[in-house]
Write an enzyme that holds these catalytic residues in place. Structure first.
Site, mmCIF file in Angstrom:
data_model
loop_
_atom_site.group_PDB
_atom_site.id
_atom_site.type_symbol
_atom_site.label_atom_id
_atom_site.label_comp_id
_atom_site.label_asym_id
_atom_site.label_seq_id
_atom_site.Cartn_x
_atom_site.Cartn_y
_atom_site.Cartn_z
ATOM 1 N N HIS A 74 0.826 -1.211 0.000
ATOM 2 C CA HIS A 74 0.000 0.000 0.000
ATOM 3 C C HIS A 74 0.859 1.259 0.000
ATOM 4 C CE1 HIS A 74 -4.190 -1.581 1.318
ATOM 5 N NE2 HIS A 74 -3.550 -2.501 0.625
ATOM 6 N N SER A 84 5.042 7.032 3.439
ATOM 7 C CA SER A 84 3.971 8.012 3.647
ATOM 8 C C SER A 84 2.754 7.382 4.302
ATOM 9 C CB SER A 84 3.582 8.669 2.320
ATOM 10 O OG SER A 84 3.229 7.703 1.348
ATOM 11 N N PRO A 165 -5.212 -1.132 -6.314
ATOM 12 C CA PRO A 165 -5.969 -2.224 -6.917
ATOM 13 C C PRO A 165 -7.029 -2.711 -5.932
ATOM 14 C CG PRO A 165 -3.614 -2.524 -7.270
ATOM 15 C CD PRO A 165 -3.758 -1.393 -6.292
ATOM 16 N N HIS A 195 -1.127 -13.309 -1.280
ATOM 17 C CA HIS A 195 -2.320 -13.604 -0.490
ATOM 18 C C HIS A 195 -2.290 -15.021 0.064
ATOM 19 C CE1 HIS A 195 -4.756 -10.214 -2.649
ATOM 20 N NE2 HIS A 195 -4.084 -9.765 -1.602
ATOM 21 N N ASP A 247 -6.139 -17.980 2.236
ATOM 22 C CA ASP A 247 -5.633 -19.237 1.684
ATOM 23 C C ASP A 247 -6.161 -20.389 2.526
ATOM 24 O OD1 ASP A 247 -4.265 -21.311 0.557
ATOM 25 O OD2 ASP A 247 -2.268 -20.484 0.863
ATOM 26 N N SER A 250 -3.985 -23.286 4.336
ATOM 27 C CA SER A 250 -2.558 -22.977 4.482
ATOM 28 C C SER A 250 -2.366 -21.483 4.707
ATOM 29 C CB SER A 250 -1.794 -23.432 3.230
ATOM 30 O OG SER A 250 -0.417 -23.158 3.345
#
Length: 330
Positions: A74, A84, A165, A195, A247, A250
């Site tokens: 991010h 920032s 995104p 992810h 996930d 896992s």
């Protein structure tokens, strides 16, 4: 307690193509930045100090791993990798809706406090965040890679600048967002595979499992057996802030399991599942899973893409500073 001495040696990567320069001190302004070895004798133990803080916080709460990885992403995607996102205050990046669920700020501040004792006014918060993201990924079972250092901290942080995104983005939109940062389609797929660790709030994906595109039915790309599993964790009248593992099976281990879930229609986020249904990105997923030649080694490719991402629009010279505390400009 997890031992850090038993990490997969195949994921300890020392690729020469990631090393930009070595044995250079931060006082030599004629050498490029960022680069490995940037701080030299000015703060020779910077990486060990950050690593120590990361290890203690990983043991205390493994969820710090995806938290810091997400924070780094991010940060870099909004005005570059300049920390920032760490600045506090009204209308700062931290107050933007996508950043309200960020966690791990205390980890970066802890590392900064220790570095200010060891090497006052030397190490930037942006570099600390980049190192911490690498170390958390490694402790979760992922790759290790040399992190080029020498970023400066930015002085501007505005919620209105936060364009990231999103969890329902098509491949076309995701490609556009990544291309704006000089990242290619393979970088997109590889970084999305981060992810493999972490969670997402029900509010982000619940409609997809109950009322996709106002059809009154789940997204047809979801495996039928996966629908009731998620519906039970995120009922329509449930708490939208409830967190669900990204996930399944896992969630705390950095591996290719999440990519395999996409192949089986068990991607939690629409923006991830479309990476399998799209004709351009699916072959990349297959190569990362070893299903298509030439194969791609996930750990190696993740290290490459993270190195590229960590150098987006860095601040140098008069464009930035070395903050004394990470949550405020000097």
């Amino acid at each position: 307690m997890r031992s850090f001495t038993n990490l997969n040696p195949c994921y300890v990567l020392l690729p020469f193509f990631l090393v930009l320069a070595t044995n250079a001190t931060h006082t030599n302004n004629f050498l490029p930045r960022p680069r490995t070895g940037y701080y030299g004798s000015a703060c020779w133990n910077v990486e060990s100090i950050v690593r120590s803080v990361v290890e203690s916080n990983y043991l205390a709460n493994p969820a710090n791993a995806p938290g810091i990885l997400r924070m780094h992403f991010h940060d870099c995607f909004v005005q570059g990798c300049d920390a920032s996102v760490l600045l506090a205050g009204p209308n700062s990046e931290r107050t933007a809706i996508p950043n309200l669920s960020l966690r791990g700020f205390n980890v970066i501040e802890e590392a900064k406090t220790q570095l200010e004792i060891a090497c006052p006014r030397t190490v930037s918060c942006a570099d600390i965040l980049a190192l911490a993201a690498r170390d958390f990924v490694h402790l979760a079972g992922g790759p290790w890679w040399p992190v080029p250092l020498g970023r400066l901290d930015g002085r501007i942080s505005l919620a209105s600048n936060v364009i990231l995104p999103g969890p329902t983005d098509s491949v076309a939109v995701q490609k556009l967002r990544f291309a704006e940062k000089n990242l290619n389609t393979q970088d997109l797929v590889v970084l999305a595979a981060g992810h493999t660790i972490g969670t997402a709030g029900c509010i982000v994906f619940r409609d997809r499992f109950f009322n996709y595109d106002n059809t009154g039915s789940p997204d047809p790309t979801i495996a039928p057996s996966f629908v009731p599993l998620i519906q039970a964790q995120c009922p329509l009248n449930g708490d939208p802030a409830t967190r669900v593992v990204l996930d399944t099976g896992s969630g705390d281990q950095f591996d290719t399991s999440y990519l395999n879930n996409l192949k089986n229609g068990r991607g939690l986020l629409e923006s991830d599942q479309v990476l399998w249904t799209n004709l351009e990105t699916r072959p990349i997923v297959e190569r990362l899973l070893g299903l298509r030649f030439p194969f791609l080694i996930f750990g190696l490719e993740f290290a490459r893409s993270m190195t590229k991402m960590s150098q987006i629009e860095i601040k140098t010279g008069l464009d930035g500073e070395i903050r004394r505390v990470c949550s405020a400009v000097n």
